[in-house]
Scaffold this motif. Structure first.
Motif, PDB file in Angstrom:
ATOM      1  N   ASP A  23      -1.655   2.204  -3.960  1.00 23.61           N
ATOM      2  CA  ASP A  23      -1.320   1.276  -2.878  1.00 23.61           C
ATOM      3  C   ASP A  23      -0.470   2.002  -1.826  1.00 23.61           C
ATOM      4  OD1 ASP A  23      -0.441  -0.716  -1.252  1.00 23.61           O
ATOM      5  OD2 ASP A  23       0.816  -1.714  -2.760  1.00 23.61           O
ATOM      6  N   PRO A  24      -1.007   2.237  -0.619  1.00 24.57           N
ATOM      7  CA  PRO A  24      -0.260   3.019   0.381  1.00 24.57           C
ATOM      8  C   PRO A  24       1.029   2.336   0.831  1.00 24.57           C
ATOM      9  CG  PRO A  24      -2.356   2.256   1.295  1.00 24.57           C
ATOM     10  CD  PRO A  24      -2.331   1.839  -0.138  1.00 24.57           C
ATOM     11  N   SER A  25       1.111   0.985   0.662  1.00 25.14           N
ATOM     12  CA  SER A  25       2.328   0.298   1.123  1.00 25.14           C
ATOM     13  C   SER A  25       3.523   0.638   0.220  1.00 25.14           C
ATOM     14  CB  SER A  25       2.106  -1.213   1.185  1.00 25.14           C
ATOM     15  OG  SER A  25       1.948  -1.699  -0.129  1.00 25.14           O
ATOM     16  N   SER A  26       3.267   1.216  -0.967  1.00 27.86           N
ATOM     17  CA  SER A  26       4.378   1.580  -1.862  1.00 27.86           C
ATOM     18  C   SER A  26       4.941   2.980  -1.546  1.00 27.86           C
ATOM     19  CB  SER A  26       3.895   1.548  -3.318  1.00 27.86           C
ATOM     20  OG  SER A  26       2.907   2.546  -3.510  1.00 27.86           O
ATOM     21  N   ILE A  27       4.287   3.703  -0.628  1.00 25.57           N
ATOM     22  CA  ILE A  27       4.704   5.084  -0.328  1.00 25.57           C
ATOM     23  C   ILE A  27       5.902   5.074   0.629  1.00 25.57           C
ATOM     24  CG2 ILE A  27       3.957   7.263   0.742  1.00 25.57           C
ATOM     25  CD1 ILE A  27       1.069   6.451  -0.144  1.00 25.57           C
ATOM     26  N   LEU A  28       6.944   5.824   0.283  1.00 24.11           N
ATOM     27  CA  LEU A  28       8.161   5.789   1.102  1.00 24.11           C
ATOM     28  C   LEU A  28       8.200   6.908   2.146  1.00 24.11           C
ATOM     29  CD1 LEU A  28      10.787   4.979  -1.673  1.00 24.11           C
ATOM     30  CD2 LEU A  28       9.591   3.418  -0.146  1.00 24.11           C
ATOM     31  N   LEU A  29       7.169   7.729   2.183  1.00 24.80           N
ATOM     32  CA  LEU A  29       7.126   8.837   3.146  1.00 24.80           C
ATOM     33  C   LEU A  29       6.203   8.479   4.303  1.00 24.80           C
ATOM     34  CD1 LEU A  29       6.823  11.738   0.566  1.00 24.80           C
ATOM     35  CD2 LEU A  29       8.777  11.288   2.055  1.00 24.80           C
ATOM     36  N   PRO A  30       6.377   9.158   5.447  1.00 25.04           N
ATOM     37  CA  PRO A  30       5.448   8.880   6.551  1.00 25.04           C
ATOM     38  C   PRO A  30       4.021   9.294   6.169  1.00 25.04           C
ATOM     39  CG  PRO A  30       7.192  10.425   7.222  1.00 25.04           C
ATOM     40  CD  PRO A  30       7.388  10.156   5.771  1.00 25.04           C
ATOM     41  N   ILE A  31       3.054   8.568   6.686  1.00 26.21           N
ATOM     42  CA  ILE A  31       1.645   8.920   6.441  1.00 26.21           C
ATOM     43  C   ILE A  31       1.077   9.481   7.747  1.00 26.21           C
ATOM     44  CG2 ILE A  31      -0.618   8.036   5.721  1.00 26.21           C
ATOM     45  CD1 ILE A  31       0.772   5.977   4.014  1.00 26.21           C
ATOM     46  N   SER A  32       0.613  10.727   7.693  1.00 29.79           N
ATOM     47  CA  SER A  32       0.193  11.422   8.926  1.00 29.79           C
ATOM     48  C   SER A  32      -1.309  11.327   9.150  1.00 29.79           C
ATOM     49  CB  SER A  32       0.561  12.908   8.861  1.00 29.79           C
ATOM     50  OG  SER A  32       1.893  13.076   8.491  1.00 29.79           O
ATOM     51  N   ASP A  33      -1.701  11.717  10.361  1.00 25.85           N
ATOM     52  CA  ASP A  33      -3.106  11.748  10.734  1.00 25.85           C
ATOM     53  C   ASP A  33      -3.756  13.036  10.194  1.00 25.85           C
ATOM     54  OD1 ASP A  33      -5.048  10.405  12.766  1.00 25.85           O
ATOM     55  OD2 ASP A  33      -5.211  12.575  13.119  1.00 25.85           O
ATOM     56  N   PRO A  34      -5.048  12.987   9.811  1.00 26.82           N
ATOM     57  CA  PRO A  34      -5.707  14.202   9.313  1.00 26.82           C
ATOM     58  C   PRO A  34      -5.628  15.392  10.288  1.00 26.82           C
ATOM     59  CG  PRO A  34      -7.120  12.300   8.938  1.00 26.82           C
ATOM     60  CD  PRO A  34      -5.932  11.812   9.715  1.00 26.82           C
TER      61      PRO A  34
END
Ligand SMILES: NC(=O)c1ccc[n+]([C@@H]2O[C@H](COP(=O)([O-])OP(=O)(O)OC[C@H]3O[C@@H](n4cnc5c(N)ncnc54)[C@H](OP(=O)(O)O)[C@@H]3O)[C@@H](O)[C@H]2O)c1
Length: 260
Positions: A197-208
């Motif tokens: 579940d990406p909403s549980s990730i505490l780090l920024p999510i970057s573009d490919p």
């Protein structure tokens, strides 16, 4: 005469697709590898038209042990000289280790490790005899330490990092560059495949595109390892300094997969 090409596995979507778009923009001819034939053909058609480059599609299921040889033979048969190999195909599984279905465990190891090693072996032999070439292996920050909840995935990415580092040195005298790219979290369909579940990730999510830019820079400078963002570099630095137990717990906490 053989046609010079860049071969990209996992080119049907996500990071592999972003590599295909960037290298087509740079004027490279491409060989796109993945299972989803329709997606690959649609992308190939778009890039041929927009970028005026040759794009060949080689559909392959990399869980099959014969697939890397078949991809290599496809290149031989079509007189394609692979100057750059990008191993981007990969998958993950989020959850307790004992809950991984046996087939998923084998699929993960086959694609993330075996296929990558076999393709690297086949194409690096060609590159070495030519005295030039490049290999970009997509690893992960997850490969820097064991990650509870993503244990098998992190182990496969440790394999990629370790193998790539060895080959970086081993192939250097022959003029072949080999780089391991270690991204943090990237916005692709990867999480839904993994059940993460990406909403549980505490780090920024970057573009490919961040991964692609860093990989190209790393290859040009002949780096052994590349971290795409400043946060990735800081986390890698912290991982080296902290006691193992702390770095394992911190990585799991930030990834939102365990210990909450
Ligand atoms: N997204 C992230 O947060 C992240 C972070 C660090 C590292 N990475 C790594 O980056 C790489 C690319 O991941 P992504 O985020 O772009 O994921 P993605 O969007 O799910 O793409 C995965 C690619 O791998 C291909 N693939 C999977 N199983 C395959 C098989 N059996 N045979 C052939 N191709 C197969 C898929 O193609 P088909 O389904 O068409 O076969 C697809 O093109 C992976 O190695 C991943 O571990 C991702």
């Amino acid at each position: 005469m053989a046609m010079h090409c860049t071969l990209i596995t996992g080119a049907s979507m996500g990071i592999g697709e972003a590599f295909a778009r960037e290298f087509a923009r740079r004027g490279n001819n491409l060989i796109l590898v993945a299972r989803s034939a329709e997606r690959l053909h649609t992308l190939a058609e778009e890039l041929r038209e927009k970028r005026r480059v040759e794009v060949l599609v080689c559909t392959a299921d990399l869980t099959r042990s014969s697939a890397p040889d078949e991809v290599h033979q496809f290149c031989r048969r079509n007189r394609l000289k692979v100057e750059l190999l990008i191993n981007a195909a990969g998958l993950s599984f989020a959850g307790g280790f004992s809950t991984i279905p046996r087939e998923k465990l084998e699929e993960l190891m086959a694609v993330n490790m075996l296929a990558l090693a076999r393709l690297t072996r086949l194409f690096s032999a060609d590159m070495t005899s030519e005295g030039s070439g490049g290999i970009i292996n997509i690893a992960s920050l997850a490969g820097l330490q064991g990650l509870p909840g993503l244990g098998l995935y992190s182990a496969t990415k440790s394999f990629v990092i370790t193998l790539t580092e060895a080959l970086h040195e081993e192939l250097r005298p022959s003029g072949v560059k080999v780089v391991a790219v270690c991204p943090g979290f990237i916005e692709t369909g990867f999480f839904s495949v993994a059940g993460h579940d990406p909403s549980s990730i505490l780090l920024p999510i970057s573009d490919p595109s961040v991964v692609v830019r860093a990989a190209v820079r790393g290859l040009m400078k002949n780096r052994m390892r590349v971290y795409p963002t400043l946060i990735d570099s800081l986390l890698a630095f912290a991982e080296r300094l902290a006691p193992r137990e702390i770095s394992v717990r911190l990585a799991a906490f930030l990834s939102g997969v365990w210990g909450k």
